[in-house]
Design a protein around this motif. Structure first.
Motif, PDB file in Angstrom:
ATOM      1  N   UNK A   1       0.828  -1.206   0.000  1.00  0.00           N
ATOM      2  CA  UNK A   1       0.000   0.000   0.000  1.00  0.00           C
ATOM      3  C   UNK A   1       0.861   1.254   0.000  1.00  0.00           C
ATOM      4  N   UNK A   2       1.981   1.230   0.722  1.00  0.00           N
ATOM      5  CA  UNK A   2       2.878   2.376   0.710  1.00  0.00           C
ATOM      6  C   UNK A   2       3.483   2.627  -0.661  1.00  0.00           C
ATOM      7  N   UNK A   3       3.879   1.560  -1.352  1.00  0.00           N
ATOM      8  CA  UNK A   3       4.422   1.711  -2.710  1.00  0.00           C
ATOM      9  C   UNK A   3       3.364   2.259  -3.665  1.00  0.00           C
ATOM     10  N   UNK A   4       2.138   1.734  -3.564  1.00  0.00           N
ATOM     11  CA  UNK A   4       1.066   2.237  -4.429  1.00  0.00           C
ATOM     12  C   UNK A   4       0.770   3.703  -4.136  1.00  0.00           C
ATOM     13  N   UNK A   5       0.739   4.070  -2.842  1.00  0.00           N
ATOM     14  CA  UNK A   5       0.514   5.463  -2.494  1.00  0.00           C
ATOM     15  C   UNK A   5       1.619   6.378  -2.989  1.00  0.00           C
ATOM     16  N   UNK A   6       2.860   5.914  -2.932  1.00  0.00           N
ATOM     17  CA  UNK A   6       3.964   6.719  -3.444  1.00  0.00           C
ATOM     18  C   UNK A   6       3.868   6.963  -4.937  1.00  0.00           C
ATOM     19  N   UNK A   7       3.494   5.927  -5.694  1.00  0.00           N
ATOM     20  CA  UNK A   7       3.337   6.090  -7.140  1.00  0.00           C
ATOM     21  C   UNK A   7       2.181   7.029  -7.472  1.00  0.00           C
TER      22      UNK A   7
ATOM     23  N   UNK B   1      -0.432   5.864   2.427  1.00  0.00           N
ATOM     24  CA  UNK B   1      -0.791   4.507   2.044  1.00  0.00           C
ATOM     25  C   UNK B   1      -0.504   3.501   3.139  1.00  0.00           C
ATOM     26  N   UNK B   2       0.652   3.621   3.783  1.00  0.00           N
ATOM     27  CA  UNK B   2       0.976   2.721   4.895  1.00  0.00           C
ATOM     28  C   UNK B   2       0.013   2.911   6.056  1.00  0.00           C
TER      29      UNK B   2
END
Length: 366
Positions: free
Chosen positions: A77-83, A205-206
């Protein structure tokens, strides 16, 4: 001694102390002496029933945890939020700014044509903002156009057309052209914009993956946060809060409230939204007669959407929003950067409303 033991979601034991199966079926005593049963009994000795009941993580060879699904979900979720923060939010903000500019430009010139027709039919009077129907809308447009001309935010081409139509603004020649206005209503993200968006998106996201109780709640918060982030960029860039961002925020907010607080939360959000709109309209009517309205219509729409998203926690979010705006304004006045009549973009502080309201709802749900 009982010949069978019924197991219902926990590890059952028979009279000899050996563990039974994890199922809802009765385990005959004659089947508990097989090789497979002895292997399971030996495994249950290393994994007592108390751990199973409280849901402790199972431990594999050499004491290493076997499953890290929650951590993996948070990282994903953190990676998706960053993108999303680095690429989708800047792109969507630029698209929404362009749509808002084209919509406002078309409405302005159509209203000018209607004003010319009105003056031909009624050469001795101006359209009244308090009139009903088309005349009232035309009066509101004229009042807003005069305020923009006095503030110097009306492009040169529009000011010239307004004077030619017989609406003397009496304003100085603005330095901004229509092309400058169109360029202002676009956003090209720089590298530090994308880095900041990636950082904020990763953290959010996290946090959502860690705190949300269900995928529907997480999805609703993700949509609301994305719409709010795009609105912040648009407000900082061109002092515009797009209608599409408010609509997405309102829809995601209703889903979030229905998932966390049920019908009570949705109804509370609707009541607070009506209250917020009425208060803002009253303030604009009271203090906006001699100059620019204190609360922009985009901010009014965003407050209504945030009320729907916050539900019963709307006072918490509103307190964070206006407390932060007041602190920022006072600091700017003390530093000599702002005056008592200066306006500030409200979208960053409205984002604090969303964060505070969502946290209060999730904490109350827990």
């Amino acid at each position: 001694m009982d010949r069978s033991v019924r197991v219902a979601g926990i590890c059952a034991r028979d009279g000899s102390g050996r563990s039974g199966r994890r199922s809802g079926r009765a385990v005959p005593a004659e089947r508990r002496g097989g090789r497979g049963w002895r292997r399971r009994a030996a495994g249950s000795a290393r994994h007592p029933c108390a751990r199973c009941a409280v849901g402790e993580p199972r431990v594999g060879e050499r004491g290493r945890p076997l499953v890290t699904a929650p951590i993996a979900l948070v990282l994903a979720a953190g990676c998706a939020g960053g993108l999303i923060g680095a690429f989708f939010v800047p792109w969507s903000a630029s698209v929404l700014l362009g749509r808002a500019y084209r919509r406002a430009r078309s409405w302005w010139w159509d209203s000018l044509d209607a004003y010319r027709a009105f003056k031909q039919a009624h050469p001795l009077r101006e359209p009244s903002p308090r009139a009903a129907g088309a005349e009232g809308s035309l009066g509101l447009w004229r009042a807003q156009a005069l305020r923009d001309a006095q503030a110097g935010s009306l492009p040169r081409e529009r000011l010239q057309a307004l004077n030619e139509a017989g609406c003397a603004a009496g304003a100085p020649e603005p330095s901004r052209s229509e092309a400058d206005q169109e360029a202002r209503c676009s956003f090209r993200a720089k590298r530090w914009h994308r880095c900041l968006g990636a950082l904020v998106g990763t953290v959010f996201g996290c946090a959502v993956a860690w705190c949300a109780g269900s995928p529907l709640v997480a999805a609703a918060l993700a949509v609301a946060a994305t719409a709010m982030a795009a609105a912040v960029i648009c407000d900082l860039q061109a002092r515009i809060v797009p209608l599409e961002a408010c609509a997405a925020l309102a829809a995601a907010g209703v889903v979030f409230q229905a998932s966390t607080a049920g019908l009570e939360g949705v109804l509370a959000g609707c009541a607070f939204a009506v209250f917020a709109v009425l208060c803002c309209l009253a303030l604009n009517r009271l203090f906006g007669r001699t100059g620019r309205a204190p609360v922009g219509y985009g901010d009014v729409r965003c407050m209504a959407a945030l009320s729907l998203a916050s539900g019963v926690a709307t006072p918490v979010g509103a307190a964070l929003c206006y407390g932060g705006a007041a602190a920022f304004s006072l600091a700017g006045i003390a530093a000599g950067k702002l005056s008592w009549r200066s306006g500030i973009p409200m979208a960053p502080f409205l984002a604090a409303w969303l964060v505070g309201g969502a946290c209060a709802c999730l904490h109350g749900m827990g």
